[in-house]
Design a protein around this motif. Structure first.
Motif, mmCIF file in Angstrom:
data_model
loop_
_atom_site.group_PDB
_atom_site.id
_atom_site.type_symbol
_atom_site.label_atom_id
_atom_site.label_comp_id
_atom_site.label_asym_id
_atom_site.label_seq_id
_atom_site.Cartn_x
_atom_site.Cartn_y
_atom_site.Cartn_z
ATOM 1 N N GLU A 206 0.970 4.072 -2.887
ATOM 2 C CA GLU A 206 0.492 5.406 -2.516
ATOM 3 C C GLU A 206 1.567 6.463 -2.769
ATOM 4 O OE1 GLU A 206 -1.747 7.609 1.182
ATOM 5 O OE2 GLU A 206 -0.223 6.107 1.662
ATOM 6 N N LYS B 239 -6.235 -5.740 -5.492
ATOM 7 C CA LYS B 239 -6.980 -4.783 -4.672
ATOM 8 C C LYS B 239 -6.041 -4.045 -3.727
ATOM 9 C CE LYS B 239 -10.857 -6.276 -2.896
ATOM 10 N NZ LYS B 239 -11.849 -6.885 -1.981
ATOM 11 N N GLU B 240 -5.098 -4.771 -3.131
ATOM 12 C CA GLU B 240 -4.118 -4.182 -2.227
ATOM 13 C C GLU B 240 -3.302 -3.104 -2.952
ATOM 14 O OE1 GLU B 240 -1.126 -6.279 0.936
ATOM 15 O OE2 GLU B 240 -1.121 -7.097 -1.086
ATOM 16 N N ARG C 204 -5.671 -0.018 -4.165
ATOM 17 C CA ARG C 204 -6.057 0.875 -3.053
ATOM 18 C C ARG C 204 -4.963 1.904 -2.772
ATOM 19 N NH1 ARG C 204 -8.952 -3.525 0.859
ATOM 20 N NH2 ARG C 204 -11.046 -3.245 0.013
ATOM 21 N N PHE D 193 0.833 -1.198 0.000
ATOM 22 C CA PHE D 193 0.000 0.000 0.000
ATOM 23 C C PHE D 193 0.871 1.252 0.000
ATOM 24 C CE2 PHE D 193 -2.335 3.472 1.881
ATOM 25 C CZ PHE D 193 -3.591 3.383 1.282
#
Length: 152
Positions: free
Chosen positions: A84, A127-128, A131, A80
């Motif tokens: 990010e 998905k990880e 996100r 993540f």
């Protein structure tokens, strides 16, 4: 995402950026080193590459996250957090006038029965990653170089 859809629907051309890996090699990426690991250590280099593409007329830059899943990242890197930061770095480098495409490359895994991962497990892996890209400000997700139809 609405801005990107509007840009796609408009009469015009969306020019994407170019290669990232070859530019990272010129800037110090060591042979065999993960581009994502290099980007975490040198976000200013990643930002400079994105800014250069934007200045050259690219309307879309692609995050340095092609291999940023738990199956490809070096041990100890948080999926993540990597996604990010790389999306946020791209967004800050190009501002609001250029779109940021979150790069999602192949995991290197095959879905059961050909491989050792379930379809649901593959969804969780992506998905990880996605996100993190969304939290960092990606406008769109770009699936790249998928070699397995089930993975795509």
């Amino acid at each position: 995402m609405n801005g990107f859809r509007a840009a796609l629907a408009a009469d015009g051309i969306l020019i994407f950026d170019g290669g990232m890996g070859s530019l990272l090699q010129r800037r110090g990426l060591a042979p065999g080193q993960s581009p994502e690991e290099f980007g975490m250590a040198h976000p200013e280099i990643i930002a400079d590459i994105h800014a250069g593409y934007a200045c050259s007329g690219s309307r879309v830059v692609t995050t340095n996250t092609f291999g940023a899943t738990r199956y490809k990242l070096p041990a100890g890197l948080d999926v993540f957090a990597v996604n990010e930061l790389m999306a946020r770095t791209a967004r800050r480098a190009v501002g609001g006038g250029v779109f940021v495409a979150g790069s999602v490359g192949p995991t290197g895994k095959m879905v059961h029965p050909l491989g050792d991962i379930s379809f649901r497990g593959l969804v969780e892996v992506f998905k990880e990653q996605i996100r993190g890209l969304a939290a960092g400000g990606a406008d769109v997700i770009l699936a790249e170089t998928q070699f397995d139809l089930a993975e795509a």
